[in-house]
Design a protein around this motif. Structure first.
Motif, PDB file in Angstrom:
ATOM      1  N   MET A  23      88.075  35.963  39.682  1.00  0.00           N
ATOM      2  CA  MET A  23      87.756  36.179  38.267  1.00  0.00           C
ATOM      3  C   MET A  23      87.674  34.878  37.465  1.00  0.00           C
ATOM      4  N   VAL A  24      88.095  33.767  38.025  1.00  0.00           N
ATOM      5  CA  VAL A  24      88.103  32.488  37.295  1.00  0.00           C
ATOM      6  C   VAL A  24      86.738  32.179  36.666  1.00  0.00           C
ATOM      7  N   PRO A  25      85.626  32.321  37.403  1.00  0.00           N
ATOM      8  CA  PRO A  25      84.328  32.021  36.783  1.00  0.00           C
ATOM      9  C   PRO A  25      83.962  32.947  35.618  1.00  0.00           C
ATOM     10  N   PHE A  26      84.657  34.073  35.511  1.00  0.00           N
ATOM     11  CA  PHE A  26      84.342  35.063  34.485  1.00  0.00           C
ATOM     12  C   PHE A  26      85.442  35.153  33.430  1.00  0.00           C
ATOM     13  N   HIS A  27      86.188  34.084  33.267  1.00  0.00           N
ATOM     14  CA  HIS A  27      87.326  34.057  32.353  1.00  0.00           C
ATOM     15  C   HIS A  27      86.917  34.421  30.921  1.00  0.00           C
ATOM     16  N   GLU A  28      85.870  33.799  30.422  1.00  0.00           N
ATOM     17  CA  GLU A  28      85.451  34.052  29.036  1.00  0.00           C
ATOM     18  C   GLU A  28      85.016  35.505  28.843  1.00  0.00           C
ATOM     19  N   GLU A  29      84.250  36.026  29.791  1.00  0.00           N
ATOM     20  CA  GLU A  29      83.802  37.410  29.693  1.00  0.00           C
ATOM     21  C   GLU A  29      84.996  38.370  29.754  1.00  0.00           C
ATOM     22  N   SER A  30      85.939  38.057  30.631  1.00  0.00           N
ATOM     23  CA  SER A  30      87.139  38.889  30.759  1.00  0.00           C
ATOM     24  C   SER A  30      87.927  38.910  29.454  1.00  0.00           C
ATOM     25  N   LYS A  31      88.122  37.745  28.855  1.00  0.00           N
ATOM     26  CA  LYS A  31      88.869  37.676  27.595  1.00  0.00           C
ATOM     27  C   LYS A  31      88.156  38.449  26.490  1.00  0.00           C
ATOM     28  N   LEU A  32      86.840  38.362  26.467  1.00  0.00           N
ATOM     29  CA  LEU A  32      86.070  39.092  25.456  1.00  0.00           C
ATOM     30  C   LEU A  32      86.248  40.605  25.628  1.00  0.00           C
ATOM     31  N   ILE A  33      86.146  41.081  26.856  1.00  0.00           N
ATOM     32  CA  ILE A  33      86.317  42.512  27.118  1.00  0.00           C
ATOM     33  C   ILE A  33      87.726  42.960  26.727  1.00  0.00           C
ATOM     34  N   GLN A  34      88.707  42.087  26.933  1.00  0.00           N
ATOM     35  CA  GLN A  34      90.091  42.445  26.628  1.00  0.00           C
ATOM     36  C   GLN A  34      90.366  42.551  25.132  1.00  0.00           C
ATOM     37  N   THR A  35      89.414  42.160  24.303  1.00  0.00           N
ATOM     38  CA  THR A  35      89.597  42.335  22.860  1.00  0.00           C
ATOM     39  C   THR A  35      89.384  43.792  22.449  1.00  0.00           C
ATOM     40  N   LEU A  36      88.815  44.593  23.358  1.00  0.00           N
ATOM     41  CA  LEU A  36      88.657  46.019  23.087  1.00  0.00           C
ATOM     42  C   LEU A  36      90.010  46.708  23.227  1.00  0.00           C
ATOM     43  N   PRO A  37      90.332  47.612  22.320  1.00  0.00           N
ATOM     44  CA  PRO A  37      91.620  48.302  22.405  1.00  0.00           C
ATOM     45  C   PRO A  37      91.805  49.011  23.747  1.00  0.00           C
ATOM     46  N   GLY A  38      92.940  48.803  24.363  1.00  0.00           N
ATOM     47  CA  GLY A  38      93.285  49.489  25.598  1.00  0.00           C
ATOM     48  C   GLY A  38      92.780  48.838  26.873  1.00  0.00           C
ATOM     49  N   ILE A  39      92.062  47.726  26.769  1.00  0.00           N
ATOM     50  CA  ILE A  39      91.524  47.061  27.959  1.00  0.00           C
ATOM     51  C   ILE A  39      92.445  45.912  28.352  1.00  0.00           C
ATOM     52  N   SER A  40      93.066  46.060  29.527  1.00  0.00           N
ATOM     53  CA  SER A  40      93.972  45.040  30.050  1.00  0.00           C
ATOM     54  C   SER A  40      93.195  44.066  30.933  1.00  0.00           C
ATOM     55  N   GLU A  41      93.890  43.073  31.455  1.00  0.00           N
ATOM     56  CA  GLU A  41      93.274  42.124  32.388  1.00  0.00           C
ATOM     57  C   GLU A  41      92.757  42.861  33.629  1.00  0.00           C
ATOM     58  N   VAL A  42      93.533  43.809  34.107  1.00  0.00           N
ATOM     59  CA  VAL A  42      93.133  44.585  35.288  1.00  0.00           C
ATOM     60  C   VAL A  42      91.888  45.417  34.972  1.00  0.00           C
ATOM     61  N   SER A  43      91.883  46.065  33.826  1.00  0.00           N
ATOM     62  CA  SER A  43      90.725  46.875  33.433  1.00  0.00           C
ATOM     63  C   SER A  43      89.485  46.010  33.257  1.00  0.00           C
ATOM     64  N   ALA A  44      89.644  44.858  32.631  1.00  0.00           N
ATOM     65  CA  ALA A  44      88.515  43.942  32.430  1.00  0.00           C
ATOM     66  C   ALA A  44      87.948  43.496  33.772  1.00  0.00           C
ATOM     67  N   SER A  45      88.827  43.203  34.724  1.00  0.00           N
ATOM     68  CA  SER A  45      88.374  42.801  36.064  1.00  0.00           C
ATOM     69  C   SER A  45      87.578  43.918  36.718  1.00  0.00           C
ATOM     70  N   ALA A  46      88.057  45.145  36.598  1.00  0.00           N
ATOM     71  CA  ALA A  46      87.363  46.292  37.195  1.00  0.00           C
ATOM     72  C   ALA A  46      86.006  46.516  36.534  1.00  0.00           C
ATOM     73  N   ILE A  47      85.960  46.391  35.222  1.00  0.00           N
ATOM     74  CA  ILE A  47      84.694  46.577  34.501  1.00  0.00           C
ATOM     75  C   ILE A  47      83.689  45.526  34.927  1.00  0.00           C
TER      76      ILE A  47
END
Length: 73
Positions: A23-47
């Protein structure tokens, strides 16, 4: 029983670390997705693993939101 549990926990930890590395190359995208309510690091990775980062494949947000339903069929 304890040894079996210990081995399973080691395997889970190994997989968690592997996912974090991938997930390192997708760090920024992951953090952005995690700004949605209820989305954790694990959920962002799965999405990101399921949908990717190229949103041009979806004509609009409704298509994106409906995609996981159709992908499982």
């Amino acid at each position: 029983m304890h040894l079996e549990t210990s081995n399973t926990l080691r395997q889970i930890k190994k997989l968690d670390n592997e996912i974090r590395q991938k997930m390192v190359p997708f760090h920024e995208e992951s953090k952005l997705i995690q700004t949605l309510p209820g989305i954790s690091e694990v959920s962002a990775s799965a999405i990101l693993a399921e949908v990717g980062i190229d949103m041009s494949q979806f004509p609009d947000e409704a298509h994106l939101c409906s995609w996981p339903v159709f992908a499982r069929q």
